[in-house]
Design a protein around this motif. Structure first.
Motif, PDB file in Angstrom:
ATOM      1  N   MET A  56       0.812  -1.226   0.000  1.00 18.64           N
ATOM      2  CA  MET A  56       0.000   0.000   0.000  1.00 18.64           C
ATOM      3  C   MET A  56       0.842   1.271   0.000  1.00 18.64           C
ATOM      4  SD  MET A  56      -3.313  -0.929   2.414  1.00 18.64           S
ATOM      5  CE  MET A  56      -2.353  -0.875   3.899  1.00 18.64           C
ATOM      6  N   THR A  57       2.008   1.214   0.615  1.00 20.12           N
ATOM      7  CA  THR A  57       2.835   2.422   0.715  1.00 20.12           C
ATOM      8  C   THR A  57       3.940   2.481  -0.336  1.00 20.12           C
ATOM      9  OG1 THR A  57       4.304   1.367   2.332  1.00 20.12           O
ATOM     10  CG2 THR A  57       2.414   2.627   3.196  1.00 20.12           C
ATOM     11  N   GLY A  58       4.066   1.423  -1.128  1.00 22.94           N
ATOM     12  CA  GLY A  58       5.086   1.402  -2.171  1.00 22.94           C
ATOM     13  C   GLY A  58       6.505   1.322  -1.618  1.00 22.94           C
ATOM     14  N   GLN A  59       6.675   0.770  -0.433  1.00 18.98           N
ATOM     15  CA  GLN A  59       7.992   0.693   0.189  1.00 18.98           C
ATOM     16  C   GLN A  59       8.741  -0.607  -0.093  1.00 18.98           C
ATOM     17  OE1 GLN A  59       8.343   2.408   4.285  1.00 18.98           O
ATOM     18  NE2 GLN A  59       6.105   2.408   4.150  1.00 18.98           N
ATOM     19  N   TYR A  60       8.145  -1.476  -0.909  1.00 18.81           N
ATOM     20  CA  TYR A  60       8.829  -2.732  -1.223  1.00 18.81           C
ATOM     21  C   TYR A  60      10.164  -2.416  -1.869  1.00 18.81           C
ATOM     22  CZ  TYR A  60       9.842  -7.380  -2.885  1.00 18.81           C
ATOM     23  OH  TYR A  60      10.453  -8.578  -3.103  1.00 18.81           O
ATOM     24  N   GLN A  61      11.170  -3.187  -1.531  1.00 17.73           N
ATOM     25  CA  GLN A  61      12.532  -2.949  -2.006  1.00 17.73           C
ATOM     26  C   GLN A  61      13.038  -4.188  -2.728  1.00 17.73           C
ATOM     27  OE1 GLN A  61      14.859  -1.288   1.146  1.00 17.73           O
ATOM     28  NE2 GLN A  61      16.791  -1.782   0.167  1.00 17.73           N
ATOM     29  N   SER A  62      13.756  -3.996  -3.795  1.00 14.38           N
ATOM     30  CA  SER A  62      14.341  -5.110  -4.528  1.00 14.38           C
ATOM     31  C   SER A  62      15.292  -5.886  -3.611  1.00 14.38           C
ATOM     32  CB  SER A  62      15.108  -4.583  -5.745  1.00 14.38           C
ATOM     33  OG  SER A  62      15.968  -5.567  -6.244  1.00 14.38           O
ATOM     34  N   LEU A  63      15.159  -7.202  -3.605  1.00 16.73           N
ATOM     35  CA  LEU A  63      16.017  -8.025  -2.742  1.00 16.73           C
ATOM     36  C   LEU A  63      17.490  -7.892  -3.125  1.00 16.73           C
ATOM     37  CD1 LEU A  63      13.797 -11.217  -2.384  1.00 16.73           C
ATOM     38  CD2 LEU A  63      14.033  -9.294  -0.804  1.00 16.73           C
ATOM     39  N   GLY A  64      17.755  -7.623  -4.389  1.00 12.35           N
ATOM     40  CA  GLY A  64      19.130  -7.458  -4.856  1.00 12.35           C
ATOM     41  C   GLY A  64      19.783  -6.165  -4.385  1.00 12.35           C
ATOM     42  N   SER A  65      18.986  -5.233  -3.879  1.00 14.28           N
ATOM     43  CA  SER A  65      19.539  -3.951  -3.437  1.00 14.28           C
ATOM     44  C   SER A  65      20.050  -4.009  -1.996  1.00 14.28           C
ATOM     45  CB  SER A  65      18.476  -2.858  -3.558  1.00 14.28           C
ATOM     46  OG  SER A  65      17.445  -3.063  -2.601  1.00 14.28           O
ATOM     47  N   ILE A  66      19.935  -5.167  -1.369  1.00 19.94           N
ATOM     48  CA  ILE A  66      20.330  -5.314   0.031  1.00 19.94           C
ATOM     49  C   ILE A  66      21.701  -5.979   0.102  1.00 19.94           C
ATOM     50  CG2 ILE A  66      19.687  -6.354   2.243  1.00 19.94           C
ATOM     51  CD1 ILE A  66      16.769  -6.274   1.212  1.00 19.94           C
ATOM     52  N   SER A  67      22.600  -5.415   0.889  1.00 19.67           N
ATOM     53  CA  SER A  67      23.960  -5.950   0.985  1.00 19.67           C
ATOM     54  C   SER A  67      23.969  -7.280   1.734  1.00 19.67           C
ATOM     55  CB  SER A  67      24.870  -4.958   1.712  1.00 19.67           C
ATOM     56  OG  SER A  67      24.550  -4.923   3.090  1.00 19.67           O
ATOM     57  N   ARG A  68      25.019  -8.052   1.527  1.00 17.08           N
ATOM     58  CA  ARG A  68      25.171  -9.336   2.229  1.00 17.08           C
ATOM     59  C   ARG A  68      25.240  -9.120   3.736  1.00 17.08           C
ATOM     60  NH1 ARG A  68      27.753 -13.904  -0.995  1.00 17.08           N
ATOM     61  NH2 ARG A  68      27.638 -13.171  -3.128  1.00 17.08           N
ATOM     62  N   ARG A  69      25.932  -8.080   4.138  1.00 14.19           N
ATOM     63  CA  ARG A  69      26.050  -7.766   5.574  1.00 14.19           C
ATOM     64  C   ARG A  69      24.673  -7.492   6.174  1.00 14.19           C
ATOM     65  NH1 ARG A  69      27.194  -3.505   9.383  1.00 14.19           N
ATOM     66  NH2 ARG A  69      28.813  -4.180  10.831  1.00 14.19           N
TER      67      ARG A  69
END
Length: 143
Positions: A56-69
């Protein structure tokens, strides 16, 4: 109003209020349910609710944009949350909510100590006094 919604204190107070309701609702909810299964049901509700909020808020983030750490520490945090919830629901099944919740809130004391030990955070003498009072209060309420 915008300043109120961007203040960490507002969100911390809301968190405390919802946590208090969680304890009361959970105590009633686990009365005739296995505590581990109750934790599973609670987790499903959290997943559905957060999924709806993200969509609803459009806050979903691509999983690839998250660092391994970040993945590593978020996974560890999730495991800690799961373990905490399992223990909390088991404690609620066995004890009074008014006694279980204060002991659970000793996490406040532990976060302060861990923050100093592992994150290099600094606390003043009044901060340490507050930590000691929280610990003493939790123990007194739980007796």
């Amino acid at each position: 109003m915008k300043q109120l919604l961007t203040a960490w204190q507002t969100w911390a107070l809301l968190s405390a209020g919802f946590a208090a309701l969680t304890a009361i609702f959970a105590k009633v909810g686990v009365a005739n349910v296995n505590s581990d299964f109750a934790t599973f049901l609670r987790t499903c509700v959290v997943i559905v609710a957060l999924s709806a909020i993200l969509l609803m808020t459009g806050q979903y983030q691509s999983l690839g944009s998250i660092s391994r750490r970040s993945y590593l520490f978020l996974i560890l945090s999730g495991l800690g949350t799961g373990a905490s919830w399992l223990c909390y629901f088991r404690a609620l099944k066995l004890g009074d909510a008014a006694r279980v919740a204060p002991i659970d809130k000793l996490s406040v004391v532990m976060v302060a100590v861990f923050g100093v030990l592992f994150l290099g955070e600094r606390l003043s003498a009044p901060n340490w006094l507050g930590i000691l009072l929280i610990a003493a209060g939790a123990v007194l309420v739980a007796l």
